[in-house]
Design a protein around this motif. Structure first.
Motif, mmCIF file in Angstrom:
data_model
loop_
_atom_site.group_PDB
_atom_site.id
_atom_site.type_symbol
_atom_site.label_atom_id
_atom_site.label_comp_id
_atom_site.label_asym_id
_atom_site.label_seq_id
_atom_site.Cartn_x
_atom_site.Cartn_y
_atom_site.Cartn_z
ATOM 1 N N THR A 386 0.844 -1.203 0.000
ATOM 2 C CA THR A 386 0.000 0.000 0.000
ATOM 3 C C THR A 386 0.873 1.244 0.000
ATOM 4 O OG1 THR A 386 -1.923 1.040 1.067
ATOM 5 C CG2 THR A 386 -0.166 0.258 2.501
ATOM 6 N N SER A 387 0.280 2.369 -0.290
ATOM 7 C CA SER A 387 1.029 3.621 -0.385
ATOM 8 C C SER A 387 1.559 4.051 0.979
ATOM 9 C CB SER A 387 0.140 4.727 -0.951
ATOM 10 O OG SER A 387 0.793 5.976 -0.893
ATOM 11 N N ALA A 388 2.746 4.670 0.958
ATOM 12 C CA ALA A 388 3.328 5.230 2.185
ATOM 13 C C ALA A 388 3.408 6.749 2.093
ATOM 14 C CB ALA A 388 4.724 4.650 2.419
ATOM 15 N N GLY A 389 2.638 7.330 1.169
ATOM 16 C CA GLY A 389 2.624 8.781 1.033
ATOM 17 C C GLY A 389 3.769 9.301 0.186
ATOM 18 N N ILE A 390 3.788 10.611 0.007
ATOM 19 C CA ILE A 390 4.815 11.293 -0.790
ATOM 20 C C ILE A 390 5.521 12.312 0.085
ATOM 21 C CG2 ILE A 390 5.211 12.893 -2.718
ATOM 22 C CD1 ILE A 390 2.877 11.522 -4.167
ATOM 23 N N ARG A 391 6.839 12.341 -0.004
ATOM 24 C CA ARG A 391 7.646 13.336 0.695
ATOM 25 C C ARG A 391 8.402 14.162 -0.340
ATOM 26 N NH1 ARG A 391 4.744 11.474 3.777
ATOM 27 N NH2 ARG A 391 5.089 10.676 5.891
ATOM 28 N N VAL A 392 8.293 15.468 -0.232
ATOM 29 C CA VAL A 392 9.025 16.350 -1.143
ATOM 30 C C VAL A 392 10.247 16.883 -0.407
ATOM 31 C CG1 VAL A 392 8.938 18.440 -2.554
ATOM 32 C CG2 VAL A 392 6.930 16.944 -2.402
ATOM 33 N N GLN A 393 11.408 16.370 -0.786
ATOM 34 C CA GLN A 393 12.658 16.812 -0.173
ATOM 35 C C GLN A 393 13.028 18.203 -0.707
ATOM 36 O OE1 GLN A 393 13.463 14.761 2.176
ATOM 37 N NE2 GLN A 393 12.123 13.126 1.459
ATOM 38 N N ILE A 394 13.908 18.875 0.010
ATOM 39 C CA ILE A 394 14.234 20.267 -0.306
ATOM 40 C C ILE A 394 15.417 20.360 -1.263
ATOM 41 C CG2 ILE A 394 14.871 22.511 0.647
ATOM 42 C CD1 ILE A 394 13.896 21.371 3.403
ATOM 43 N N ILE A 395 15.239 21.095 -2.344
ATOM 44 C CA ILE A 395 16.355 21.543 -3.172
ATOM 45 C C ILE A 395 16.519 23.028 -2.889
ATOM 46 C CG2 ILE A 395 17.207 21.955 -5.515
ATOM 47 C CD1 ILE A 395 15.634 19.518 -6.430
ATOM 48 N N LYS A 396 17.685 23.416 -2.422
ATOM 49 C CA LYS A 396 17.906 24.820 -2.068
ATOM 50 C C LYS A 396 19.135 25.354 -2.785
ATOM 51 C CE LYS A 396 19.356 25.600 2.141
ATOM 52 N NZ LYS A 396 19.422 25.592 3.617
ATOM 53 N N PRO A 397 19.159 26.662 -3.033
ATOM 54 C CA PRO A 397 20.345 27.247 -3.671
ATOM 55 C C PRO A 397 21.574 27.069 -2.791
ATOM 56 C CG PRO A 397 18.860 28.959 -2.851
ATOM 57 C CD PRO A 397 18.133 27.666 -2.708
ATOM 58 N N TYR A 398 22.699 26.776 -3.437
ATOM 59 C CA TYR A 398 23.930 26.519 -2.693
ATOM 60 C C TYR A 398 25.088 27.205 -3.409
ATOM 61 C CZ TYR A 398 27.559 23.848 -0.250
ATOM 62 O OH TYR A 398 28.651 23.474 0.501
ATOM 63 N N LYS A 399 25.791 28.031 -2.659
ATOM 64 C CA LYS A 399 26.842 28.865 -3.236
ATOM 65 C C LYS A 399 26.231 29.760 -4.302
ATOM 66 C CE LYS A 399 30.517 25.765 -1.808
ATOM 67 N NZ LYS A 399 31.640 24.901 -2.159
ATOM 68 N N LYS A 400 26.877 29.909 -5.471
ATOM 69 C CA LYS A 400 26.361 30.893 -6.426
ATOM 70 C C LYS A 400 25.458 30.292 -7.496
ATOM 71 C CE LYS A 400 29.749 34.551 -5.880
ATOM 72 N NZ LYS A 400 30.695 35.467 -6.560
ATOM 73 N N ILE A 401 25.840 29.163 -8.056
ATOM 74 C CA ILE A 401 25.009 28.615 -9.136
ATOM 75 C C ILE A 401 24.525 27.199 -8.834
ATOM 76 C CG2 ILE A 401 26.147 29.994 -10.919
ATOM 77 C CD1 ILE A 401 27.651 27.417 -11.718
ATOM 78 N N GLY A 402 25.019 26.609 -7.745
ATOM 79 C CA GLY A 402 24.675 25.226 -7.465
ATOM 80 C C GLY A 402 23.425 25.059 -6.639
ATOM 81 N N GLY A 403 23.105 23.813 -6.388
ATOM 82 C CA GLY A 403 21.972 23.481 -5.536
ATOM 83 C C GLY A 403 22.356 22.388 -4.568
#
Length: 490
Positions: A386-403
């Protein structure tokens, strides 16, 4: 246009906890919760969509990683243990104050166990145990490699396992039905004339005016009408869709943020002859390239008073941000400012993506084979997926152009702290009270320093702003009081 003090978007454990804290501190504050679905707690807070673990650092091996010197770092385990303790104290306070608030309906004492195989992993577990046992919160942890002791702790696990194995165990672990907890708090909230809950209401836009208040446009899916509300404070606690709502606010601090959605599934057994033999939560180590949230665990769950076993979660990639969401959610969240962070994260985590895609193709038999690593004699006929739900992990800006990809939780604020959005997943609900007190501290900073507010918070949470791990006498006093009220055996 209607005006109010606080608008909380999303009817899950976070918004409900924040509403209850605010009403306890100052019942004159007008609080409104707007929920898109037909009732509250149907997504991440739904009982079956989470492990129901009271995350306290007892069994979660990913909270105690080895550092470059091959020493176990226990800082995160201590931090999460302290934060969970704050939740326990608040729930205990509610149980003492309100006769209708019944801890037995949502929290059960269930031992927490860490389980490993092989000499290398046993060595790690022993190091972890030796580091934690020296601290006040973990002083009652037990370690064993003895087969008879382990069989007593976990009868299903020892059957037919040939490898060298070891376990640690803490008696004072817990299983929590967060949906039931949410419903208990909502019952109390509903008696306050300054609290309102609106279901079938979807937020369409969030705009900050020159006077720093917020105009919220909301669609009522029942009568097909749009309403406009003006609020002094806005909290976004809408689970996976929080990132999309945060983007609607256009605040500067959301620039570059994005979501990395991970779907999950459980194997579930409700057969009484099996469930009565297992009375713990047993966590293992996450596999290579697997996200921390997919660390395998075999859990006793108590939902609506009934026992069941859950194994998993089995993680996979998805484009949806909510179970009730759209497969276009991920695409719709793309902005010019977050394209580079997203590309950087996806490129740097190709092994993770490959793992998630591979897992999504796994058969029922593959998942049963994973279960048999914990419970060798498991029978396919006794388990269903059965389903265990959905989790949206965080993508955040890192340094100048990275994530950067984050697997924890984070609050993003507007510059003036009049808007707060909670992003991320685990440990989430377990630390809801601590997280929401942090929101109050920052977003109501002009009032939090008043003696009246401080006294009320300390009455609800006696350890407020104190580190219990460094104050053994206070720790023991709080623990005795809290666990007694919640029905635990100490």
């Amino acid at each position: 246009m209607k005006k109010t003090d606080c608008i909380l978007i999303g009817g899950g454990i976070m918004s409900i906890t924040l509403a209850k804290l605010l009403q306890e501190i100052d019942s004159s504050i007008n609080v409104k919760i707007y929920e898109k679905l037909s009732s509250c707690a149907l997504e991440s807070t739904q009982s079956i969509n989470n492990a129901g673990t009271g995350h306290a650092g007892y069994c979660e091996l990913n909270y105690t990683n080895l550092n470059k010197h091959h020493e176990v770092n226990i800082d995160k385990a201590l931090k999460i243990n302290g934060e969970f303790n704050v939740s326990l104290q608040f729930w205990s306070f509610l149980a003492r104050k309100y006769k209708g608030f019944k801890p037995k309906s949502f929290i059960t004492q269930v031992p927490h166990i860490s389980f490993v195989k092989g000499d290398k992993n046993i060595s790690f577990l022993k190091k972890r145990y030796e580091a934690l046992i020296k601290t006040t919160p973990f002083k009652e942890m037990h370690f064993s490699r003895d087969r008879e002791t382990i069989k007593e702790w976990a009868p299903l696990v020892t059957d037919d396992i040939k490898d060298n194995i070891a376990m640690t165990r803490v008696e004072l672990g817990s299983d929590i039905d967060f949906k039931s907890l949410s419903e208990q708090m909502l019952k109390i909230l509903s008696s306050n004339k300054n609290f309102s809950l609106y279901t079938h209401h979807e937020v369409k836009s969030i705009f900050q005016k020159n006077d720093k208040t917020w105009d919220i446009k909301i669609y009522n899916s029942k009568n097909k009408k749009i309403i406009l509300i003006n609020a002094n404070f806005v909290f976004i606690g809408a689970g996976g869709s929080s990132i999309q709502l945060l983007q609607k606010s256009n605040i500067k601090n959301q620039i570059g943020y994005a979501g990395f959605p991970v779907n999950g599934e459980w194997l579930i057994c409700k057969k009484q002859s099996i469930t009565k033999k297992h009375f713990s939560k047993i966590y293992g180590l996450a596999g290579p390239n697997a996200p921390p949230m997919s660390a395998p665990h075999l859990d006793l769950r108590i939902i609506n008073g009934k026992r069941q076993l859950m194994f998993g979660p089995f993680a996979s990639f998805t484009f949806k941000f909510l179970q009730t969401g759209s497969y276009l959610d991920l695409l719709k969240s793309i902005r010019i400012q977050n394209i580079l962070p997203m590309l950087h994260v996806f490129i740097c985590n190709l092994n993770l993506l490959t793992y998630l895609v591979k897992e999504s193709k796994g058969s029922f038999k593959d998942k049963m084979n994973a279960l048999k690593e914990f419970y060798p004699l498991a029978n396919e006929k006794d388990w269903k997926l059965t389903s265990a739900g959905i989790r949206v992990q965080i993508i955040k800006p890192y340094k100048k152009i990275g994530g950067k990809l984050e697997f924890g939780t984070e609050v993003v604020w507007s510059d003036d702290s009049s808007l707060a959005a909670l992003l991320g997943a685990s440990p989430g609900a377990s630390t809801s009270v601590f997280s929401m007190l942090n929101v109050i501290e920052k977003s109501f900073k002009r009032r939090i320093n008043s003696k009246i507010w401080k006294d009320k918070i300390e009455k609800m949470v006696p350890s407020y702003n104190r580190d219990l791990s460094k104050q053994p006498s206070l720790f023991n006093k709080v623990r005795r009081s809290t666990y007694k009220t919640l029905g635990f055996k100490i």
